[in-house]
Structures are given as structure tokens and as C-alpha cells.
Design an enzyme around this catalytic site. Structure first.
Site, short mmCIF file in Angstrom:
data_model
loop_
_atom_site.label_atom_id
_atom_site.label_comp_id
_atom_site.label_asym_id
_atom_site.label_seq_id
_atom_site.Cartn_x
_atom_site.Cartn_y
_atom_site.Cartn_z
N TYR A 154 0.86 -1.37 -0.04
CA TYR A 154 0.00 -0.05 -0.01
C TYR A 154 0.90 1.26 -0.09
O TYR A 154 1.82 1.48 1.07
CB TYR A 154 -0.99 0.04 1.32
N ASP A 242 9.54 3.27 0.13
CA ASP A 242 8.27 3.77 0.77
C ASP A 242 8.43 3.63 2.26
O ASP A 242 8.01 2.59 2.79
CB ASP A 242 7.18 3.39 0.17
N LYS A 270 3.29 9.73 8.22
CA LYS A 270 3.01 9.38 9.64
C LYS A 270 3.58 9.71 10.98
O LYS A 270 3.38 10.90 11.30
CB LYS A 270 3.14 7.74 9.45
C1 LIG Z 1 3.72 2.57 3.39
C2 LIG Z 1 2.64 3.48 2.92
N1 LIG Z 1 2.74 4.37 2.09
C3 LIG Z 1 1.87 5.42 1.81
C4 LIG Z 1 0.88 5.59 2.67
C5 LIG Z 1 -0.06 6.86 2.54
O1 LIG Z 1 0.02 7.58 3.64
P1 LIG Z 1 -1.27 8.72 3.90
O2 LIG Z 1 -2.42 7.82 4.49
O3 LIG Z 1 -0.64 9.58 4.95
O4 LIG Z 1 -1.81 9.42 2.58
C6 LIG Z 1 0.66 4.56 3.92
C7 LIG Z 1 -0.52 4.83 4.55
O5 LIG Z 1 -1.07 3.64 5.25
C8 LIG Z 1 1.57 3.75 3.96
O6 LIG Z 1 1.41 2.76 4.78
#
Ligand SMILES: Cc1ncc(COP(=O)(O)O)c(C=O)c1O
Length: 431
Positions: A154, A242, A270
Site C-alpha cells: 500500500y 516507501d 505518519k
Molecule cells: C507504506 C505507506 N505508504 C503510503 C501511505 C499513505 O499515507 P497517507 O495515508 O498519509 O496518505 C501509507 C498509509 O497507510 C503507507 O502505509
């Protein structure tokens, strides 16, 4: 959380129940982010009015020991006093300027101190924005289109990372976008090699969660990340880690420090903002220099790098400089993990426990989860029952059988012991 009798529902949630009915008439599904719904586990959502340390308080006055951690941000627990103070002072001095502040400079230095692979960084407002911008930057820098990502990962809700048949797909995407996102299985270097050869000369970037957090916590197999790094070098493309979730959670310095692999770009979010909305992306100066106003890749944002978020982030990173915080995180998570592992072993339960740093998952499956295909064989029905038994007795897990649960540095040893006791009761009921 004092009730050891799992059969006696300790929480009464009438106010949440009626709020969840009313809100669904005004907000689709009653939530501003679909993960928050109880779609997978059933029942109505719980509405919260306060969060302090390891505890959540709902609108009926019930307390819950929290293992959602707001889906990652609450690494120090909720509302750490010095972070709250830093944010309050920033609001009082002006919440947003739309022009540079020294807090952005200090925050950039703070992130770079923790992550040596970052030479330059841009702050945005969410993990989604960070990923979207990093992918556009990789495309602009390389002049190529295709992005390779891993099944079950994700990366937020921008089009390029939803344009696939992974578990977070979406209607409303352009066909052309779908075609330019290629999926390959996690932990499989041969498959990645085949994908790279098939699209040779067209790939801008490989984006990877170095530890996956949304198909159960799935660790990279030994040398997998090193192999991905080498393939990206061989094919002269941009490797994006990521680390929106893993950034400060799996170790000080993130997964890149833990596994000793240096990406070209990293995305953050986060926990980096101390509870304020944040995203960031950064990496090699040569690549970051392709951004406007010096380069030709556009990315902007009214609230990007705003003083309140920067103040919260600086304070979080200052607190996380202290190795003692990571020792507490490790001690508490190990206490919980080992306690639950003993219960699983005692009764040979069909449960996989997988964790990295302070993120973990209790996976209702009789086989280890190494990739997306494995994660599809989870016993979601039994998980739902388990989830509700814990919820009814004051333990809040993510309402999803595959998303990572989080421990914070504010969890006490007593919180963990109480939780293990409740998990034991719940296991007895569901198996
Ligand atoms: C690995 C990862 N990348 C990107 C995101 C997206 O972040 P946001 O919810 O702040 O848009 C998340 C959110 O759960 C994530 O876990």
C-alpha cells in the site's frame, strides 16, 4: 482495561452506535478514509473524543488500550506533552505563512540526521502526496514512464499506485495509468528480473515498502532488498523506499538502516509529524534537483512544511534521538509478542506472528505470510470474532486482518500484561 471475563462485554457503546448511523447520512460510509470503517470486521465504528499515551477514550466514556497507533503516527503514544507544547507555540506564532520559516530548515536537518541517504528533502502533507511526488520526480528525472511495485503493498491513494489489481485497486483510473504500473510479487527476485527485462528501457522506478505493513507485517527475505538494489543499479532506474510506515518504526534510521540498503529516494509520513498531517520525500541531490523551481518537475502545496507540523516533527525527532526510547519500544513490543507467541505455541494455534520493530501482526493463518498470495488465505471470519472480543473488553486493534498493529513508547508493562491476558481469553473463545 481491568475485566478478565471476556464474556462480560466491558464496554457499552450506544453513543458511538447512534453517531455512526447519523454520520453515514452525511459522510460516505461514515468515514473519511475507508480503512477506518468496520467493513471487514462488522459492527459499528467507535467514535473517540480523546487519546492520551497508550489510551483512547470513546464518546461513551470507555477506555481502550490502543494498538492502532492512528495507523502509525503515535510512536510516542498520543499527545506527548512536549510535542503538544511545540505545536501550540507554533499555532500561536502563525499556523501557516505560505513562505519559508526556520522550522523547515531545522526539520530538514533533523530528518537528514536520522537518514544518511537523504541529501535533500521536500515536506508535503501526507504519505500519499509524498509517494505521488516521488514517482513523478522519478519519471521526470529518468524520462521514463513505468513504475514497478509489489503485489499487496500500500503506497497511498494516488493513481499510479492504485493502477493495478492489488488489494487496493480503484474505479475511476485512466487505462493508460493502469498500464504503466507493473506488479510483481514481494520477496521474489526472479519475478522482478523478468518484469525489468520485459519492460527494459521503459522503467522509471521500483517502489517498495521494505517491510510490508498491509498484508500482514511481511519481512524481506535475506538479501531480497540487496537484490532489488542491484537490479535497480543494473537497469539504471530509481529505487524508492516507501518508509511512510517503517521510517521511524522498524528502527532508528528506518528499514534502510536495519537492512543496510540505501535507496535513491525515500518517502516518509505518519510518525514523522508528531501527530500533525505530514509527508516528505527526499534522497540524492542529483535527483531532487530535478524539482521546480530549479528543475522541471512540478510539485507544490499551500500547507507543505507548515510551522505547526514542522514544530511537531522536530520535537518527535529530538525525542527519538534518545536510544532509550527505542529500547522501551523494543522491550514493550517484545513483551507483547513473546507473550502472545507463548499462547500460540502452547496450544499449537494456526496463527502467524510477524513483526518488525514496533509494528506487528497477529495473522490468522496456518502458514507464514511472505507475499500477497499467502495473505489472501487468512481466516478473516475468525479474526473478526477475535477483534470484537478484544474491542468489547478495551483493546483496540486495527479493524483489519492484514494491517499492521503498533506499539508505542507510552505503553506500560501493565498495559501489555493486561492485553496478553485478554488475548488468551479471546483465543480460548475463537479456537
Ligand atoms: C507504506 C505507506 N505508504 C503510503 C501511505 C499513505 O499515507 P497517507 O495515508 O498519509 O496518505 C501509507 C498509509 O497507510 C503507507 O502505509
Amino acid at each position: 482495561m481491568k475485566t478478565p471475563d471476556i464474556d462480560a462485554k466491558a464496554v457499552k457503546t450506544e453513543n458511538s452506535q447512534s453517531a455512526s448511523k447519523e454520520i453515514a447520512t452525511l459522510i460516505p460510509g461514515g468515514v473519511n478514509s475507508p480503512f477506518r470503517s468496520f467493513h471487514e470486521v462488522g459492527g459499528h465504528t467507535i467514535f473517540f473524543k480523546a487519546a492520551q499515551g497508550s489510551q483512547l477514550t470513546d464518546i461513551d466514556g470507555n477506555q481502550y488500550t490502543d494498538y492502532l497507533g492512528a495507523w502509525g503516527p503515535a510512536i510516542l503514544g498520543h499527545s506527548p506533552p512536549s510535542v503538544v507544547k511545540a505545536c501550540q507555540e507554533a499555532v500561536e506564532s502563525g499556523a501557516v505563512f505560505g513562505a519559508p520559516s526556520l522550522l523547515e530548515l531545522e526539520m530538514a536537518k533533523s530528518v537528514i540526521r536520522h537518514f544518511p541517504s537523504i541529501q535533500q528533502i521536500r515536506f508535503v502533507n501526507s504519505g500519499t502526496e509524498a509517494v505521488m511526488s516521488a514517482i513523478r520526480l522519478a519519471r521526470g528525472y529518468t524520462g521514463k514512464d513505468i513504475v514497478i511495485m509489489f503485489e499487496g503493498a500500500y503506497h497511498g491513494h494516488s493513481d499510479s499506485v492504485l493502477g493495478s489489481t492489488t488489494h487496493q485497486s480503484s474505479a475511476g483510473l485512466l487505462g493508460a495509468t493502469r498500464e504503466r504500473t507493473v506488479l510483481t510479487p514481494f520477496n521474489d527476485l526472479d519475478a522482478l528480473t523478468i518484469a525489468l527485462n520485459k519492460h527494459c528501457g521503459q522503467v522509471a522506478a521500483v517502489i517498495i515498502e521494505p517491510v510490508c505493513g498491509s498484508m500482514g507485517v511481511v519481512l524481506p527475505e535475506p538479501d531480497f532488498l540487496q537484490g532489488v538494489r542491484k537490479l535497480c543499479d543494473d537497469h539504471e532506474l530509481v529505487l524508492i523506499f516507501d518508509e511512510v510506515l517503517t521510517g521511524l518504526r522498524v528502527a532508528k534510521g528506518g528499514a534502510q538502516a536495519l537492512y543496510g540498503v540505501s535507496p535513491d529516494l525515500t518517502t516518509f509520513g505518519k510518525a514523522l509529524g508528531g501527530g500533525m498531517p505530514i509527508g516528505a520525500y527526499g534522497g540524492k541531490r542529483e535527483i531532487m534537483s530535478a524539482l521546480m523551481p530549479i528543475g522541471e518537475v512540478y510539485q507544490a502545496g499551500t500547507f507543505s512544511g507548515n510551522p505547526v507540523t514542522m514544530a511537531g516533527g522536530i520535537e518527535v525527532l529530538r525525542l527519538l534521538d534518545d536510544d532509550a526510547v527505542y529500547r522501551v519500544l523494543e522491550t514493550r513490543t517484545a513483551q507483547l509478542f513473546n507473550g502472545i507467541a507463548a499462547l500460540v505455541e502452547d496450544r499449537s494455534l494456526p496463527i502467524q506472528l510477524q513483526r518488525a520493530g514496533s509494528m506487528f501482526s497477529i495473522i490468522f493463518s496456518d502458514h507464514p505470510v511472505l507475499n500477497f498470495q499467502d495473505s489472501k488465505r487468512i481466516d478473516a471470519e475468525r479474526f473478526a470474532k477475535f477483534f470484537h472480543l478484544l474491542l468489547d473488553n478495551g483493546v483496540y486493534l486495527p479493524p483489519s486482518s492484514v494491517d499492521a498493529a503498533c506499539v508505542s513508547a507510552a505503553h506500560t508493562s501493565q498495559d501489555i500484561d493486561d492485553t496478553i491476558e485478554m488475548v488468551e481469553h479471546a483465543f480460548k473463545r475463537v479456537f
